[in-house]
Structure formats: structure tokens, C-alpha cells
Design a protein around this motif. Structure first.
Motif, PDB file in Angstrom:
ATOM      1  N   LYS A   7       6.874  -7.085  12.232  1.00 45.52           N
ATOM      2  CA  LYS A   7       7.232  -8.305  11.495  1.00 45.52           C
ATOM      3  C   LYS A   7       6.097  -8.705  10.556  1.00 45.52           C
ATOM      4  N   LEU A   8       4.859  -8.632  11.030  1.00 45.95           N
ATOM      5  CA  LEU A   8       3.715  -8.970  10.185  1.00 45.95           C
ATOM      6  C   LEU A   8       3.575  -7.993   9.021  1.00 45.95           C
ATOM      7  N   ASP A   9       3.842  -6.710   9.256  1.00 50.77           N
ATOM      8  CA  ASP A   9       3.753  -5.709   8.187  1.00 50.77           C
ATOM      9  C   ASP A   9       4.801  -5.946   7.113  1.00 50.77           C
ATOM     10  N   SER A  10       5.944  -6.476   7.507  1.00 45.38           N
ATOM     11  CA  SER A  10       7.019  -6.670   6.532  1.00 45.38           C
ATOM     12  C   SER A  10       6.805  -7.907   5.661  1.00 45.38           C
ATOM     13  N   LEU A  11       5.881  -8.795   6.047  1.00 46.00           N
ATOM     14  CA  LEU A  11       5.625  -9.996   5.243  1.00 46.00           C
ATOM     15  C   LEU A  11       4.870  -9.638   3.975  1.00 46.00           C
ATOM     16  N   SER A  12       5.002 -10.498   2.964  1.00 40.30           N
ATOM     17  CA  SER A  12       4.335 -10.238   1.689  1.00 40.30           C
ATOM     18  C   SER A  12       2.844 -10.532   1.803  1.00 40.30           C
ATOM     19  N   HIS A  62       1.239 -12.700   0.385  1.00 42.46           N
ATOM     20  CA  HIS A  62       1.008 -14.145   0.367  1.00 42.46           C
ATOM     21  C   HIS A  62       0.566 -14.640   1.745  1.00 42.46           C
ATOM     22  N   HIS A  63       1.046 -13.998   2.778  1.00 47.11           N
ATOM     23  CA  HIS A  63       0.750 -14.431   4.141  1.00 47.11           C
ATOM     24  C   HIS A  63      -0.531 -13.811   4.703  1.00 47.11           C
ATOM     25  N   ASP A  64      -1.190 -12.928   3.931  1.00 50.07           N
ATOM     26  CA  ASP A  64      -2.424 -12.300   4.421  1.00 50.07           C
ATOM     27  C   ASP A  64      -3.528 -13.320   4.527  1.00 50.07           C
ATOM     28  N   MET A  65      -4.458 -13.067   5.454  1.00 49.11           N
ATOM     29  CA  MET A  65      -5.627 -13.930   5.600  1.00 49.11           C
ATOM     30  C   MET A  65      -6.567 -13.700   4.431  1.00 49.11           C
ATOM     31  N   PRO A  66      -7.072 -14.777   3.836  1.00 51.07           N
ATOM     32  CA  PRO A  66      -8.005 -14.582   2.716  1.00 51.07           C
ATOM     33  C   PRO A  66      -9.345 -14.056   3.209  1.00 51.07           C
ATOM     34  N   ARG A  67     -10.019 -13.346   2.341  1.00 54.28           N
ATOM     35  CA  ARG A  67     -11.312 -12.788   2.694  1.00 54.28           C
ATOM     36  C   ARG A  67     -12.350 -13.890   2.590  1.00 54.28           C
ATOM     37  N   ILE A  68     -13.129 -14.044   3.655  1.00 55.66           N
ATOM     38  CA  ILE A  68     -14.132 -15.101   3.661  1.00 55.66           C
ATOM     39  C   ILE A  68     -15.506 -14.474   3.877  1.00 55.66           C
ATOM     40  N   GLY A  69     -16.462 -14.896   3.091  1.00 52.95           N
ATOM     41  CA  GLY A  69     -17.835 -14.425   3.258  1.00 52.95           C
ATOM     42  C   GLY A  69     -18.139 -13.219   2.392  1.00 52.95           C
TER      43      GLY A  69
END
Length: 142
Positions: free
Chosen positions: A126-131, A133-140
Motif C-alpha cells: 500500500k505504501l509503495d502504491s502511494l505517490s 507526495h506522501h514520501d517523508m521529506p529529507r531532513i538534515g
């Protein structure tokens, strides 16, 4: 200073406030019990009347039907009102509770046959099928 010399005392007067307190309504649980007892008595009288007019087998059937009906009514009342607050549920509330119960049962049935590993795999798919947009932003840095 003379403009500020007079300061009225007392509490503020609010619109619609007569100073009278509303009385609390008493719960009518004793009335409900009396009504249920009266219903049981009526059902027993009805069963006796039916039994005197028909044969012995018919009498037994009618008594069984009355008992089943009364027990179902008691179960419905206990299921409909989990807490003895004296408040009766409306038809819409009863339907809402029924649909909620059905959904919970359906969810439990769906998840009951899956192992933990299968649930994790399904979640990852289910997570792989999401766009993106839903990914965690890169921090640091990095």
C-alpha cells in the motif's frame, strides 16, 4: 476625577436571567421497570388465554413463542442501551450502532485470517502504491 467618582456595585444583570434556578428532572427508571413488568404480565395473560382456547400442543407452541419473543425483546433492550441511563435510542441511533457493529465484525473477519507477516507485506504494498507526495521529506545534511 468627578466623572469617575461613582462606581456602581453588585453583579451584572444578564438578559433572561430571572435569578430562578431550573429544577433537575428525575430519571424515570422506576416507571420503565413497572412498564416492563406490566408487559410481562400482559404476555402471560395472553399466553393463558391462548392456551385455554387451543389444544395442548398449540398451548406449548404459543408459550414457547411468547418466551422467545420476550427474551428477544429483553436482549434488544440490553443491546440497544449499554448503560442504564433511562435514555431511549432513536431509530437513527439504533441503525448507526448496528452499522458500526457490522463494520467492526467485518474488519475483524478480514484481519483474523492474516498472519503478521502478511499484514506487514500488505501495508508495504500500500505504501509503495502511494505517490511521492506522501514520501517523508529529507531532513538534515546528506
Amino acid at each position: 476625577m468627578s466623572d469617575y467618582a461613582h462606581v456602581p456595585g453588585g453583579k451584572l444583570k444578564l438578559k433572561g436571567d430571572d435569578g430562578k434556578k431550573k429544577k433537575k428532572k428525575r430519571s424515570h427508571t422506576t416507571d420503565d421497570r413497572a412498564r416492563r413488568e406490566a408487559d410481562v404480565e400482559v404476555a402471560e395473560k395472553r399466553a393463558v388465554a391462548v392456551s385455554s382456547s387451543s389444544g395442548s400442543k398449540d398451548k406449548e407452541r404459543e408459550r414457547d413463542r411468547e418466551r422467545d419473543y420476550d427474551s428477544r425483546e429483553r436482549e434488544d433492550e440490553s443491546a440497544a442501551s449499554p448503560a442504564p441511563t433511562g435514555r431511549r435510542m432513536t431509530d437513527a441511533e439504533r441503525r448507526f450502532e448496528e452499522t458500526q457493529r457490522k463494520r467492526r465484525e467485518e474488519r475483524a473477519r478480514k484481519g483474523a485470517h492474516l498472519t503478521h507477516k502478511e499484514r506487514v507485506n500488505a501495508f508495504n504494498k500500500k505504501l509503495d502504491s502511494l505517490s511521492e507526495h506522501h514520501d517523508m521529506p529529507r531532513i538534515g545534511p546528506g
